[in-house]
Design a protein around this motif. Structure first.
Motif, mmCIF file in Angstrom:
data_model
loop_
_atom_site.group_PDB
_atom_site.id
_atom_site.type_symbol
_atom_site.label_atom_id
_atom_site.label_comp_id
_atom_site.label_asym_id
_atom_site.label_seq_id
_atom_site.Cartn_x
_atom_site.Cartn_y
_atom_site.Cartn_z
ATOM 1 N N VAL A 252 0.816 -1.215 0.000
ATOM 2 C CA VAL A 252 0.000 0.000 0.000
ATOM 3 C C VAL A 252 0.853 1.270 0.000
ATOM 4 C CG1 VAL A 252 -1.805 1.294 1.224
ATOM 5 C CG2 VAL A 252 -1.865 -1.217 1.201
ATOM 6 N N LEU A 253 1.900 1.278 0.825
ATOM 7 C CA LEU A 253 2.704 2.495 0.977
ATOM 8 C C LEU A 253 3.989 2.473 0.172
ATOM 9 C CD1 LEU A 253 2.358 2.978 4.857
ATOM 10 C CD2 LEU A 253 1.011 4.078 3.057
ATOM 11 N N GLY A 254 4.326 1.303 -0.393
ATOM 12 C CA GLY A 254 5.573 1.196 -1.143
ATOM 13 C C GLY A 254 6.799 1.169 -0.261
ATOM 14 N N ASP A 255 6.651 0.666 0.991
ATOM 15 C CA ASP A 255 7.793 0.568 1.897
ATOM 16 C C ASP A 255 8.873 -0.331 1.307
ATOM 17 O OD1 ASP A 255 6.519 2.196 3.688
ATOM 18 O OD2 ASP A 255 5.853 0.588 5.013
ATOM 19 N N SER A 256 10.102 -0.020 1.620
ATOM 20 C CA SER A 256 11.229 -0.805 1.100
ATOM 21 C C SER A 256 11.476 -2.043 1.956
ATOM 22 C CB SER A 256 12.493 0.058 1.068
ATOM 23 O OG SER A 256 12.842 0.449 2.395
ATOM 24 N N MET A 257 12.150 -3.001 1.376
ATOM 25 C CA MET A 257 12.579 -4.198 2.098
ATOM 26 C C MET A 257 14.096 -4.295 1.996
ATOM 27 S SD MET A 257 9.894 -5.664 3.384
ATOM 28 C CE MET A 257 10.368 -7.351 3.731
ATOM 29 N N ASN A 258 14.724 -4.729 3.075
ATOM 30 C CA ASN A 258 16.165 -4.947 3.054
ATOM 31 C C ASN A 258 16.488 -6.120 3.967
ATOM 32 O OD1 ASN A 258 16.870 -3.841 5.874
ATOM 33 N ND2 ASN A 258 15.776 -2.098 4.937
ATOM 34 N N GLY A 259 17.723 -6.586 3.909
ATOM 35 C CA GLY A 259 18.111 -7.765 4.676
ATOM 36 C C GLY A 259 17.959 -7.579 6.171
ATOM 37 N N PHE A 260 18.309 -6.393 6.683
ATOM 38 C CA PHE A 260 18.170 -6.120 8.112
ATOM 39 C C PHE A 260 16.708 -6.220 8.540
ATOM 40 C CE2 PHE A 260 22.159 -3.844 7.191
ATOM 41 C CZ PHE A 260 22.955 -4.340 8.200
ATOM 42 N N LYS A 261 15.833 -5.619 7.743
ATOM 43 C CA LYS A 261 14.405 -5.573 8.087
ATOM 44 C C LYS A 261 13.794 -6.971 8.056
ATOM 45 C CE LYS A 261 10.087 -3.287 6.742
ATOM 46 N NZ LYS A 261 9.477 -2.304 5.820
ATOM 47 N N VAL A 262 14.100 -7.730 7.013
ATOM 48 C CA VAL A 262 13.545 -9.079 6.891
ATOM 49 C C VAL A 262 14.053 -9.978 8.010
ATOM 50 C CG1 VAL A 262 13.473 -11.152 5.452
ATOM 51 C CG2 VAL A 262 13.211 -8.903 4.395
ATOM 52 N N THR A 263 15.370 -10.008 8.210
ATOM 53 C CA THR A 263 15.958 -10.885 9.229
ATOM 54 C C THR A 263 15.520 -10.481 10.636
ATOM 55 O OG1 THR A 263 17.897 -11.180 7.814
ATOM 56 C CG2 THR A 263 18.114 -11.839 10.121
ATOM 57 N N GLY A 264 15.596 -9.195 10.921
ATOM 58 C CA GLY A 264 15.203 -8.713 12.251
ATOM 59 C C GLY A 264 13.739 -8.982 12.549
ATOM 60 N N SER A 265 12.873 -8.755 11.557
ATOM 61 C CA SER A 265 11.434 -8.994 11.742
ATOM 62 C C SER A 265 11.158 -10.466 12.016
ATOM 63 C CB SER A 265 10.652 -8.534 10.509
ATOM 64 O OG SER A 265 10.807 -7.153 10.289
ATOM 65 N N LEU A 266 11.814 -11.331 11.252
ATOM 66 C CA LEU A 266 11.620 -12.774 11.448
ATOM 67 C C LEU A 266 12.073 -13.202 12.843
ATOM 68 C CD1 LEU A 266 12.727 -14.218 7.974
ATOM 69 C CD2 LEU A 266 10.406 -14.151 8.916
ATOM 70 N N LEU A 267 13.193 -12.653 13.319
ATOM 71 C CA LEU A 267 13.698 -13.018 14.647
ATOM 72 C C LEU A 267 12.750 -12.548 15.748
ATOM 73 C CD1 LEU A 267 17.519 -12.256 14.244
ATOM 74 C CD2 LEU A 267 16.476 -14.502 14.629
ATOM 75 N N VAL A 268 12.233 -11.315 15.612
ATOM 76 C CA VAL A 268 11.305 -10.796 16.618
ATOM 77 C C VAL A 268 10.032 -11.632 16.671
ATOM 78 C CG1 VAL A 268 9.813 -8.855 17.248
ATOM 79 C CG2 VAL A 268 12.171 -8.431 16.552
ATOM 80 N N ILE A 269 9.456 -11.921 15.495
ATOM 81 C CA ILE A 269 8.190 -12.663 15.441
ATOM 82 C C ILE A 269 8.395 -14.111 15.876
ATOM 83 C CG2 ILE A 269 6.368 -13.494 13.906
ATOM 84 C CD1 ILE A 269 6.943 -10.882 12.243
#
Length: 300
Positions: A252-269
């Motif tokens: 919806v907002l066109g937010d970017s994805m990067n390795g830090f965001k993907v890896t960090g999000s997966l670890l938190v969840i």
């Protein structure tokens, strides 16, 4: 679980996830503290006239107005003004493991080794996320963590407070938070009236969706589902909220994805899931469901 209840759960977590998108839209027109204040005004106007509290309850609600109303919501709105919807949703999800640690220290609740492992994994995810360009400054990360802490400490207060129905608590908490957040907006923001008068549909939609959709409708449905099912069966679904928020932010907002965001999000969840989900209880519920299904099949 009845199929209609499953779809209701998906509706609730989708509303909570989309709330981050709505707030980002609103922040294009209105400053964060003003947006938070207006959200509380709408909730209070809808709920307070139909609910009552006594003086003993009011004392706890006054504290919650600060920890939940100001610390959690205001700091979350400010954070969303400085980062993307998905990153904020993921880090604020840390409120769950933080609440578990506080319960261990303050309420002397015991945590199993696997729960402590899950909490450690969640916190490692924050370390990874701190390197993401979606968090422009260290203070943005601090604000998001303080927002999560506000949610966690509010849970401790609710556990110690006298019985208050969810909608009554939401309404009066919002009412008592209005002067706190409103004063903060008056001291730190400017041109609020002009911005409100000139706000587009995005600003008004954010106010109404956050107040009515996220606070009143979603929480009412959530608490009604908790009356039908065990907490251990329902709570894991809340982990879908940051996942959906990340996906919606990209689409919806066109937010970017990067390795830090993907890896960090997966670890938190993942860490939160390990800490929260009681596998023993889930297996018990699964066996009970199979037993009931087998019984109905034999009956036919």
């Amino acid at each position: 679980m009845a199929l209609r209840h499953f779809f209701l759960i998906l509706l609730v977590v989708s509303i909570w996830a989309f709330n981050n998108i709505a707030i980002k839209w609103g922040l294009l027109d209105l400053p964060p503290l003003m947006l938070t204040t207006l959200r509380f005004v709408v909730v209070a106007l809808i709920l307070v006239p139909f609910t009552r509290v006594n003086l003993h309850q009011l004392r706890y609600l006054a504290v919650l107005a600060f920890t939940f109303g100001f610390m959690h919501f205001s700091l979350m709105f400010i954070s969303l003004n400085n980062t993307d919807a998905g990153t904020a949703a993921v880090i604020v999800q840390l409120g769950t493991p933080i609440a578990m640690l506080l319960a261990m220290v303050i309420l002397k609740e015991k945590l199993r080794l696997v729960q402590l492992l899950g909490i450690a994994i969640s916190l490692s995810g924050v370390v990874v996320l701190s390197g993401s360009p979606t968090i422009p400054n260290w203070w943005v990360l601090v604000l998001m963590l303080l927002s999560a802490f506000g949610w966690a400490i509010s849970n401790m207060i609710v556990k110690k407070s006298p019985p208050i129905s969810p909608l009554t608590m939401t309404g009066w908490l919002s009412f008592l938070a209005i002067p706190i957040v409103g004063c903060a907006s008056w001291l730190t923001e400017s041109d609020q009236i002009t911005l409100l008068v000139n706000a587009s549909w995005r600003g008004w939609f954010a106010i109404l969706f956050s107040a009515i959709g996220s606070s009143i409708v979603a929480y009412s449905l959530w608490y009604s589902l908790l009356k039908h099912y065990n907490v251990n069966l329902i709570m894991p679904y809340s982990l879908l909220t940051p996942v959906l928020a990340v996906i919606m932010g990209v689409l919806v907002l066109g937010d970017s994805m990067n390795g830090f965001k993907v890896t960090g999000s997966l670890l938190v969840i993942l860490g939160t899931a390990i800490a929260v989900i009681n596998l023993r209880n889930l297996r018990m519920h699964a066996k009970l469901a199979r037993f009931r299904y087998a019984g109905r099949s034999k009956g036919h």
